[in-house]
Design an enzyme around this catalytic site. Structure first.
Site, mmCIF file in Angstrom:
data_model
loop_
_atom_site.group_PDB
_atom_site.id
_atom_site.type_symbol
_atom_site.label_atom_id
_atom_site.label_comp_id
_atom_site.label_asym_id
_atom_site.label_seq_id
_atom_site.Cartn_x
_atom_site.Cartn_y
_atom_site.Cartn_z
ATOM 1 N N TYR A 79 0.855 -1.185 0.000
ATOM 2 C CA TYR A 79 0.000 0.000 0.000
ATOM 3 C C TYR A 79 0.890 1.233 0.000
ATOM 4 O O TYR A 79 1.943 1.245 0.640
ATOM 5 C CB TYR A 79 -0.930 0.002 1.222
ATOM 6 C CG TYR A 79 -1.909 1.150 1.191
ATOM 7 C CD1 TYR A 79 -2.883 1.215 0.200
ATOM 8 C CD2 TYR A 79 -1.842 2.177 2.120
ATOM 9 C CE1 TYR A 79 -3.767 2.277 0.131
ATOM 10 C CE2 TYR A 79 -2.727 3.249 2.068
ATOM 11 C CZ TYR A 79 -3.685 3.287 1.072
ATOM 12 O OH TYR A 79 -4.556 4.344 1.003
ATOM 13 N N TYR A 112 1.298 5.884 7.528
ATOM 14 C CA TYR A 112 1.560 4.664 6.747
ATOM 15 C C TYR A 112 2.918 4.677 6.037
ATOM 16 O O TYR A 112 3.883 4.088 6.505
ATOM 17 C CB TYR A 112 0.413 4.391 5.746
ATOM 18 C CG TYR A 112 0.449 2.962 5.273
ATOM 19 C CD1 TYR A 112 -0.351 1.983 5.850
ATOM 20 C CD2 TYR A 112 1.350 2.559 4.288
ATOM 21 C CE1 TYR A 112 -0.259 0.657 5.466
ATOM 22 C CE2 TYR A 112 1.446 1.233 3.895
ATOM 23 C CZ TYR A 112 0.628 0.284 4.478
ATOM 24 O OH TYR A 112 0.725 -1.029 4.107
HETATM 25 P P1 NAI Z 1 -6.106 -10.289 6.112
HETATM 26 O O1 NAI Z 1 -5.942 -10.152 7.579
HETATM 27 O O2 NAI Z 1 -7.470 -10.295 5.555
HETATM 28 O O3 NAI Z 1 -5.378 -11.654 5.626
HETATM 29 C C1 NAI Z 1 -4.136 -12.017 6.114
HETATM 30 C C2 NAI Z 1 -3.841 -13.470 5.810
HETATM 31 O O4 NAI Z 1 -2.580 -13.797 6.408
HETATM 32 C C3 NAI Z 1 -4.852 -14.469 6.391
HETATM 33 O O5 NAI Z 1 -5.038 -15.514 5.461
HETATM 34 C C4 NAI Z 1 -4.135 -15.014 7.637
HETATM 35 O O6 NAI Z 1 -4.529 -16.345 8.000
HETATM 36 C C5 NAI Z 1 -2.707 -15.015 7.120
HETATM 37 N N1 NAI Z 1 -1.713 -15.048 8.187
HETATM 38 C C6 NAI Z 1 -1.508 -14.153 9.191
HETATM 39 N N2 NAI Z 1 -0.456 -14.552 9.954
HETATM 40 C C7 NAI Z 1 0.007 -15.694 9.405
HETATM 41 C C8 NAI Z 1 1.054 -16.591 9.730
HETATM 42 N N3 NAI Z 1 1.866 -16.380 10.758
HETATM 43 N N4 NAI Z 1 1.196 -17.693 8.957
HETATM 44 C C9 NAI Z 1 0.382 -17.953 7.900
HETATM 45 N N5 NAI Z 1 -0.604 -17.131 7.539
HETATM 46 C C10 NAI Z 1 -0.786 -16.025 8.282
HETATM 47 O O7 NAI Z 1 -5.174 -9.164 5.463
HETATM 48 P P2 NAI Z 1 -5.174 -8.336 4.098
HETATM 49 O O8 NAI Z 1 -5.617 -6.966 4.370
HETATM 50 O O9 NAI Z 1 -5.779 -9.108 2.988
HETATM 51 O O10 NAI Z 1 -3.595 -8.222 3.867
HETATM 52 C C11 NAI Z 1 -2.864 -8.991 2.938
HETATM 53 C C12 NAI Z 1 -1.740 -8.134 2.376
HETATM 54 O O11 NAI Z 1 -2.302 -7.057 1.628
HETATM 55 C C13 NAI Z 1 -0.846 -7.500 3.450
HETATM 56 O O12 NAI Z 1 0.488 -7.514 3.002
HETATM 57 C C14 NAI Z 1 -1.355 -6.063 3.496
HETATM 58 O O13 NAI Z 1 -0.375 -5.153 3.949
HETATM 59 C C15 NAI Z 1 -1.691 -5.844 2.031
HETATM 60 N N6 NAI Z 1 -2.584 -4.707 1.746
HETATM 61 C C16 NAI Z 1 -3.748 -4.511 2.437
HETATM 62 C C17 NAI Z 1 -4.547 -3.405 2.164
HETATM 63 C C18 NAI Z 1 -5.824 -3.162 2.905
HETATM 64 O O14 NAI Z 1 -6.321 -2.041 2.822
HETATM 65 N N7 NAI Z 1 -6.381 -4.123 3.565
HETATM 66 C C19 NAI Z 1 -4.180 -2.442 1.107
HETATM 67 C C20 NAI Z 1 -2.989 -2.796 0.390
HETATM 68 C C21 NAI Z 1 -2.213 -3.882 0.723
#
Ligand code: NAI
Length: 399
Positions: free
Chosen positions: A227, A237
Site C-alpha cells: 500500500y 503509513y
Molecule cells: P487479512 O488479515 O485479511 O489476511 C491475512 C492473511 O494472512 C490471512 O489468510 C491469515 O490467516 C494469514 N496469516 C496471518 N499470519 C500468518 C502466519 N503467521 N502464517 C500464515 N498465515 C498467516 O489481510 P489483508 O488486508 O488481505 O492483507 C494482505 C496483504 O495485503 C498484506 O500484506 C497487506 O499489507 C496488504 N494490503 C492490504 C490493504 C488493505 O487495505 N487491507 C491495502 C494494500 C495492501
C-alpha cells in the site's frame, strides 16, 4: 449454539460459519460474471489465502476464468472451548467445498508461514497435488508477530509513525465512536521488528525454498501486496513502520525478479487499494480516510472490494497481456482508481470536514461497518442468525 457478533475495539471475537459461506459465494458469483482471466496459471500457491486479498485472489483464479488449482497456507483457529473459530477457518472450509464441486483441487494448510515445518508441508503438497511445480506464488500474509529466524525470539510489529508523533482519529467499531488519538514515534527496534514481519524477508525465503527444491515452473510469477496511499495517510503509513516494511518488500520484488528471470518468470509488488480487512482496521487513524474514500468512490461508481481488485489484477494486468504494466518503480498499481486526482480532491475535502459528531452522516461509516461485519460472516440477509449452529460439525479440520 446461536452465534452473535462480538467485537472488542476493532477485533471481531466471533464469526458465523454460514455467513462466511455467503461471503465466499458472493465472491465466486462476482468473478463468474466479470471479465474473464485468460492464459492464467494452473497451479497456484497462496500464502495467506484465508481472508482479504489472499482469499479473493484464490476465488478469482479458481472461478474467474483461469480454473486454477490452489494450495493455501493460513493461520486460523477452528472452534474449541476457547471460542467459535475465526472467519478464515470457515472461509477455508467453504472455499474448498465449492472449488471441489467445480472439479478443482483446493488444499488448505493451517500453519505458521514463518515456520520451516509449514514450508515442508507445502513442498509435500506441491509434490502430491501439483506434480512438483507451481506457476504462481501469492504472498498475502498480514501478521502481527513472528519468531526471529536467527534467535527464535518472538518479534511484534508496531504500526507507528517514524521520527514524529501523529494525531488522528480512530473509529472504534465496537461502539461506533470516534476518538482523537496521538501515536508516538516508533523506536528503532519497533521499526526493525515490523520490517522483519511485514517486509520482504519471508516472501524471499519462500521463493528461495521453492527454487532450491526445484518447484518453480517455467514462466512462474510471484506477487506480494503493498500500500502507498495519498499524502494524508503518509505520516502514519508510508513514512511509518509499515511503509518502511513495504519499501523493503518493493526492493525484494526486484531481487526475486532477477531470480525468477532464470525461469522466464517475474516478481511484482502489487499496490492495492485501501480496504476494510481484518488487518487494515488496526491501522490507527486510517478509518476517517477509509469512510471518506468509500463514500466518494461509491458515488463515482469506482469503488472496489478485494474481489474486484483481484479479478482486475489477473484479467487485465498479470495474465493475457504481452507486458505486465508497471510504474517507474516497477510496481503494479491497483490503487490507480483510488489515487485518481479528482477522487483524491473530493476525499481530502471530505476528510477535512469529518468529526466525532458528523462522521456517520458525512462519511460512509455504514458501508465500512457493514463490510467489517460481513468479513466475519454477519449482516447477510440470507442467513438466519437466530438458528443454532452445530459447531462440532466444523471442528475436524478439513484440509
Ligand atoms: P487479512 O488479515 O485479511 O489476511 C491475512 C492473511 O494472512 C490471512 O489468510 C491469515 O490467516 C494469514 N496469516 C496471518 N499470519 C500468518 C502466519 N503467521 N502464517 C500464515 N498465515 C498467516 O489481510 P489483508 O488486508 O488481505 O492483507 C494482505 C496483504 O495485503 C498484506 O500484506 C497487506 O499489507 C496488504 N494490503 C492490504 C490493504 C488493505 O487495505 N487491507 C491495502 C494494500 C495492501
Amino acid at each position: 449454539m446461536i452465534i452473535e457478533p462480538v467485537i472488542n475495539g476493532v477485533v471481531a471475537r466471533t464469526a458465523h460459519p454460514f455467513g462466511c459461506e455467503q461471503s465466499v459465494l458472493r465472491q465466486i458469483n462476482y468473478v463468474k460474471h466479470a471479465k474473464s482471466i485468460t492464459q492464467g496459471p494452473k497451479r497456484v500457491l497462496i500464502i495467506g489465502g484465508s481472508s482479504g486479498f489472499g482469499l479473493a485472489a484464490r476465488v478469482a483464479l479458481t472461478f474467474g476464468g483461469s480454473q486454477s488449482d490452489t494450495i493455501s497456507v493460513s493461520f486460523e483457529r477452528g472452534p474449541s472451548e476457547k471460542g467459535v473459530g475465526t472467519a478464515g477457518y470457515y472461509n477455508n472450509i467453504f472455499f474448498k467445498k465449492y472449488a471441489e464441486e467445480a472439479g478443482r483441487t483446493a488444499i488448505n494448510i493451517q500453519g505458521d508461514a514463518f515456520s520451516p515445518q509449514t514450508k515442508e508441508d507445502v513442498i509435500e503438497a506441491i509434490e502430491t497435488y501439483f506434480e512438483g511445480e507451481v506457476d504462481l506464488v501469492i504472498y498475502s500474509v498480514a501478521a502481527g508477530i513472528r519468531p526471529d529466524p536467527e534467535t527464535g525470539e518472538m518479534l511484534r510489529s508496531a504500526i507507528k509513525p517514524i521520527g514524529q508523533e501523529v494525531t488522528g482519529a480512530t473509529i472504534t467499531l465496537e461502539d461506533d465512536t470516534w476518538h482523537e488519538t496521538t501515536i508516538t514515534s516508533a523506536t528503532e527496534q519497533e521499526a526493525k521488528d515490523t520490517l522483519k514481519i511485514m517486509g520482504g524477508q519471508d516472501w524471499e525465503s519462500w521463493i528461495d525454498t521453492l527454487i532450491n527444491v526445484e518447484s518453480i515452473a517455467e514462466g512462474c510469477k510471484t506477487i506480494a501486496f503493498s500500500y502507498v496511499g495519498p499524502e494524508v495517510t503518509h505520516p502514519i503509513y508510508l513514512d511509518g513502520t509499515l511503509g518502511r516494511a513495504k519499501i523493503d518488500l518493493h526492493q525484494t520484488s526486484h531481487s526475486l525478479n532477477l531470480k525468477l528471470a532464470n525461469f522466464n518468470g517475474g516478481a511484482y509488488a502489487t499496490v492495492c487499494k485501501a480496504l476494510v480487512t481484518k488487518a487494515s482496521v488496526f491501522i490507527p487513524g486510517l478509518s476517517p480516510y477509509l469512510i471518506a474514500l468509500y463514500k466518494v468512490m461509491k458515488e463515482q461508481g469506482t469503488h472496489e472490494g478485494c474481489i474486484e481488485q483481484m479479478q482486475r489484477l489477473f484479467s487485465e494486468k498479470l495474465y493475457g497481456v504481452h507486458h505486465v504494466p508497471v510504474d517507474c518503480e516497477r510496481l503494479i498499481r491497483m490503487d490507480d482508481w483510488e489515487l485518481d486526482p479528482t477522487t483524491q480532491e473530493k476525499v481530502s475535502a471530505l476528510v477535512a470536514e469529518l468529526n466525532s459528531s458528523n462522521f456517520k452522516q458525512l462519511g460512509d461509516y455504514k458501508g465500512l461497518k457493514q463490510a467489517f461485519m460481513q468479513l466475519n460472516g454477519f449482516g447477510f440477509e440470507s442467513v438466519d442468525y437466530t438458528k443454532p449452529v452445530n459447531l462440532d460439525a466444523f471442528a475436524a479440520e478439513i484440509s
